[in-house]
Design an enzyme around this catalytic site. Structure first.
Site, PDB file in Angstrom:
ATOM      1  N   CYS A  79       0.863  -1.186   0.000  1.00  0.00           N
ATOM      2  CA  CYS A  79       0.000   0.000   0.000  1.00  0.00           C
ATOM      3  C   CYS A  79       0.892   1.226   0.000  1.00  0.00           C
ATOM      4  O   CYS A  79       1.506   1.557   1.014  1.00  0.00           O
ATOM      5  CB  CYS A  79      -0.920   0.017   1.211  1.00  0.00           C
ATOM      6  SG  CYS A  79      -1.887   1.534   1.320  1.00  0.00           S
ATOM      7  N   GLY A  80       0.976   1.868  -1.141  1.00  0.00           N
ATOM      8  CA  GLY A  80       1.883   2.998  -1.296  1.00  0.00           C
ATOM      9  C   GLY A  80       1.520   4.185  -0.427  1.00  0.00           C
ATOM     10  O   GLY A  80       2.364   4.742   0.281  1.00  0.00           O
ATOM     11  N   CYS A 227      -4.977   5.512  -4.760  1.00  0.00           N
ATOM     12  CA  CYS A 227      -4.343   4.209  -4.551  1.00  0.00           C
ATOM     13  C   CYS A 227      -2.921   4.311  -5.104  1.00  0.00           C
ATOM     14  O   CYS A 227      -2.723   4.443  -6.309  1.00  0.00           O
ATOM     15  CB  CYS A 227      -5.129   3.113  -5.271  1.00  0.00           C
ATOM     16  SG  CYS A 227      -4.383   1.474  -5.068  1.00  0.00           S
TER      17      CYS A 227
HETATM   18  N1  API Z   1      -4.454   2.033  -1.236  1.00  0.00           N
HETATM   19  C1  API Z   1      -3.308   1.265  -1.506  1.00  0.00           C
HETATM   20  C2  API Z   1      -3.407  -0.066  -2.047  1.00  0.00           C
HETATM   21  C3  API Z   1      -4.226  -0.998  -1.272  1.00  0.00           C
HETATM   22  C4  API Z   1      -4.172  -2.333  -1.875  1.00  0.00           C
HETATM   23  C5  API Z   1      -5.358  -3.114  -1.856  1.00  0.00           C
HETATM   24  N2  API Z   1      -6.632  -2.578  -2.099  1.00  0.00           N
HETATM   25  C6  API Z   1      -5.128  -4.505  -2.344  1.00  0.00           C
HETATM   26  O1  API Z   1      -4.281  -4.735  -3.216  1.00  0.00           O
HETATM   27  O2  API Z   1      -5.782  -5.385  -1.812  1.00  0.00           O
HETATM   28  C7  API Z   1      -2.171   2.026  -2.054  1.00  0.00           C
HETATM   29  O3  API Z   1      -2.083   3.200  -1.806  1.00  0.00           O
HETATM   30  O4  API Z   1      -1.335   1.447  -2.725  1.00  0.00           O
END
Ligand code: API
Length: 291
Positions: A79-80, A227
């Protein structure tokens, strides 16, 4: 009783990606997926997209082992935006210039910008092999796979690029990211049988060779304002298609990120803000129903 009862937490966000950080390095206790879901409970809980749990380091030279939960209790490899929040919290307590964390997806290095407000996270090397993402069947060219929704002769969305940033991503290239009902198509695509571990689903529009606009339906969390791993997966996929440079600005609903797919070692560097909102103590009542 859950180890989280009465434990302190920090509510943060990474350009609008709702993050809760819990530092459990003071205890040997571990948390369960049910605990993670309980933290997000509609009544008395804290609405989050990802929960970042720091436990004692397992490797010398690392600050902590970081477990990442989606609000449905599933664990994410990466999770970046959450890592920038973890970095902000950890930098606050020391004067180091760089920090290393361990996650399920490997070691992650973070740096604080000279402004003290932006954080860079080394998100590692992207993977493009169909088994790495993973896909349920062989695709030799993951820059565009055969997958579509809508009528067979007039698909609504089709031919996504796919990539792994430690978690699975599919990116659909469109002219207008707001022209599609992502809330409706997101869950269908997230759970499509081609993705045995489900996938994060992104709509992306390439504005020019240095700028992409995007939004994401997240696996296990739904529509989010940002994300980070999806931004990385989108940037590297656009570069693989030769449609952008290796360094691009990304506009997400919650803000801006800079993604640099470093030439020298293929690592993806993500830079952006991380905001502290408030801290508090987790209400033990949240965990009463949790075994
Ligand atoms: N919000 C996240 C990623 C969450 C990942 C997630 N939803 C999964 O791969 O299950 C980010 O900033 O990279």
């Amino acid at each position: 009783m859950s180890a989280l009862a009465n434990h302190s937490f920090a509510k943060m966000n990474g350009i609008g990606n709702e993050i809760v950080v819990i530092d459990m390095r003071d205890t040997a206790a571990k948390i369960t997926p049910a605990d993670a879901r309980a933290v997000a409970a509609a009544e008395g809980g804290i609405a989050y997209d990802q929960l970042m749990v720091l436990t004692r380091p397992r490797l010398p030279g690392t600050e902590a082992f970081v477990s990442i939960y989606n609000n449905d209790g599933s664990e994410a490899g990466a999770c970046g935006n959450g890592m920038r929040c973890v970095a902000r919290q950890t930098f606050a307590g020391n004067d180091k210039t760089g920090l290393t964390f361990e996650t399920r997806a490997g070691l992650i290095n973070c740096w604080r910008g000279t402004d003290g407000e932006t954080f860079t996270v080394d998100m590692g090397v992207p993977k493009f092999g169909w088994q790495d993402i993973p896909l349920a069947e062989e695709f030799r060219d993951t820059r565009g796979i055969e997958l579509q929704i809508g009528p067979i002769d007039a698909p609504i969305l089709h031919t996504p690029s796919v990539a792994s940033m430690g978690n699975p991503h599919a990116i659909f290239w469109v002219d207008d990211i707001h022209a599609y009902d992502l809330e409706r198509f997101g869950p269908l695509l997230e759970n499509h049988p081609i993705f045995p571990e489900r996938a994060n689903i992104t709509l992306a529009h390439i504005v020019d060779r240095e700028h992409i606009v995007m939004r994401t339906w997240e696996r296990g969390a739904g529509l989010t304002k940002a994300c980070g791993t999806a931004a990385c997966a989108t940037a590297v996929s656009a570069a693989r298609l030769r449609r952008t440079e290796r360094k691009v600005h990304m506009t997400l609903p919650g803000g801006e990120l800079v993604i640099d797919w470093r030439e020298s070692d293929d690592h993806v560097l993500m830079t952006g803000g991380a905001t502290f909102e408030y801290e508090g103590t987790l209400d033990p009542a949240l965990f009463e129903a949790v075994a």
